[in-house]
Design an enzyme around this catalytic site. Structure first.
Site, PDB file in Angstrom:
ATOM      1  N   ASP A  92       0.853  -1.182   0.000  1.00  0.00           N
ATOM      2  CA  ASP A  92       0.000   0.000   0.000  1.00  0.00           C
ATOM      3  C   ASP A  92       0.894   1.239   0.000  1.00  0.00           C
ATOM      4  OD1 ASP A  92       0.926   0.315   2.580  1.00  0.00           O
ATOM      5  OD2 ASP A  92      -0.945  -0.287   3.539  1.00  0.00           O
ATOM      6  N   GLY A  95      -0.884   5.915   2.700  1.00  0.00           N
ATOM      7  CA  GLY A  95      -1.915   6.941   2.880  1.00  0.00           C
ATOM      8  C   GLY A  95      -2.866   6.654   4.016  1.00  0.00           C
ATOM      9  N   GLN A 193     -11.305   7.425  -4.723  1.00  0.00           N
ATOM     10  CA  GLN A 193     -11.750   8.002  -3.457  1.00  0.00           C
ATOM     11  C   GLN A 193     -13.078   8.726  -3.685  1.00  0.00           C
ATOM     12  OE1 GLN A 193     -10.787   7.438  -0.516  1.00  0.00           O
ATOM     13  NE2 GLN A 193      -8.681   6.658  -0.672  1.00  0.00           N
ATOM     14  N   ASP A 270      -7.856  -7.517   0.859  1.00  0.00           N
ATOM     15  CA  ASP A 270      -6.954  -7.726   1.986  1.00  0.00           C
ATOM     16  C   ASP A 270      -7.686  -7.286   3.245  1.00  0.00           C
ATOM     17  OD1 ASP A 270      -5.523  -5.112   3.404  1.00  0.00           O
ATOM     18  OD2 ASP A 270      -6.438  -4.675   1.461  1.00  0.00           O
TER      19      ASP A 270
END
Length: 375
Positions: A92, A95, A193, A270
């Site tokens: 990742d 963030g 997002q 995940d």
């Protein structure tokens, strides 16, 4: 060097059966990634993680950049060598962890300045630096740097974070190409997002789809919103993304979340849930969840699942597992984590087989009935 590629093999409704090709092997999808935050899947040996059928694990930029540092990992041969995991690794961007450090961070257009939770040292994480760290680690699938806005939030705050993440996506992609990521067989994902605002989610997905990412991730969910909200976001967002590219739902989740998300076209997941639950005495099985802390298991000689191919589920009695958990023995956490990761991998194998056979809706109905009974 094997070029990164994603191949769609079958569909059953919106559910997709695919295969990822990376420089460190193939990954059958839909897939669940055990979380190896600090270069280890907690309470498990790497070879036991592989034995469960896992073909990809996740590493974390924020934690690894602080300790042991990405530069040290690179000098020691990269993350695959460092953690003895020869298969695919996804990292990742850092963030999400930076979001959780609201009291320790300062966010600007350039990036995020923050103080380490370990020793208070100051660091700067930018889109470029995040991609550089992932390159030093040598991960096969990398994430753009983004801002994950904590929900609930105002529409203005969600839109600000979404637009900042789009600008950071462009910078992340530019640096990824400068570092030769595509030539190394690596992939970079853009991250959708937009919080719980459907219009912003669609706009984010459409803008990212115009950028040449190898795959796309859905971020900013599984942060406390109701499941119905998450699924509604997927319903409206996924049709906007390129159909031939891989889709990854970040941080999800429960077995029910996984099945429902696969039904909408997600390829990869995940979550810390199976490993965290194992360390706290909770076992996932095909019969439902079993709390080994419960006194009713103290005299039970039966294993968790006599038909499981996982030794932790098949060869140890519930009474012994109860004893290990009640006494705080490390072996209890190890065995239940092994069981849980095995259960998740078995679930993914069942999902893939059902999509191949065109019987995914039957599997979905069967799982719904199980969860309704257990509720």
């Amino acid at each position: 060097m094997t070029p990164f590629a994603f191949q769609l093999l079958a569909r059953d409704g919106a559910a997709r059966r695919g295969r990822l090709f990376t420089a460190h092997g193939t990954v059958e999808t839909p897939a669940f990634m055990p979380v190896g935050t600090q270069g280890t899947v907690k309470a498990m040996f790497p070879e036991d993680v592989a034995q469960t059928g896992a073909e990809v694990v996740l590493g974390n930029v924020y934690h690894l950049m602080l300790r042991p540092t990405a530069e040290r990992v690179a000098r020691l041969g990269g993350l695959h060598v460092f953690m003895r995991w020869p298969k695919t690794i996804l990292t990742d961007s850092g963030g999400f962890q930076v979001m959780s450090l609201a009291a320790l961070r300062s966010l600007t257009e350039e990036g995020v300045a923050f103080r380490s939770h370990l020793d208070g040292s100051r660091h700067m994480l930018t889109p470029e630096r995040s991609v550089e760290i992932q390159g030093l680690l040598g991960s096969d699938i990398q994430m753009q740097f983004d801002e994950c806005v904590r929900l609930p939030a105002s529409r203005e705050e969600i839109e600000r974070g979404m637009r900042l993440s789009l600008r950071w996506a462009e910078r992340s992609r530019r640096r990824f190409e400068e570092l030769g990521g595509p030539a190394k067989g690596q992939a970079l994902h853009g991250i959708v997002q937009g919080g719980d605002d459907i219009r912003l989610r669609i706009e984010s997905a459409a803008e990212l789809a115009r950028m040449p990412f190898e795959g796309y991730s859905i971020g900013g969910l599984a942060v406390g919103e109701p499941q119905a909200v998450m699924l509604a976001v997927l319903d409206e967002t996924l049709p906007v993304l390129p159909q031939e590219k891989q889709r990854y739902l970040m941080g999800v989740g429960t077995p029910h979340d996984i099945v429902e998300s696969v039904a909408r076209g997600i390829d990869m997941f995940d979550c810390v849930m199976p490993t965290r639950a194992g360390r706290h005495g909770l076992a996932y099985t095909r019969f439902g969840k079993i709390n080994l802390k419960n006194a009713k298991h103290a005299d039970d000689p039966a294993p968790l699942d006599p038909e499981s191919d996982c030794p932790a589920a098949r060869d140890y009695s519930r009474a012994y597992l109860h004893h290990l958990i009640k006494t705080g023995e490390a072996l209890g956490a190890m065995l239940l984590t092994w069981n849980n990761i095995s259960y998740y991998q078995r679930l993914m194998r069942d999902i893939r087989a059902a999509i191949d056979a065109g019987t995914f809706e039957a599997l979905r109905a069967e799982m719904d009935a199980l969860w309704a009974k257990a509720a």
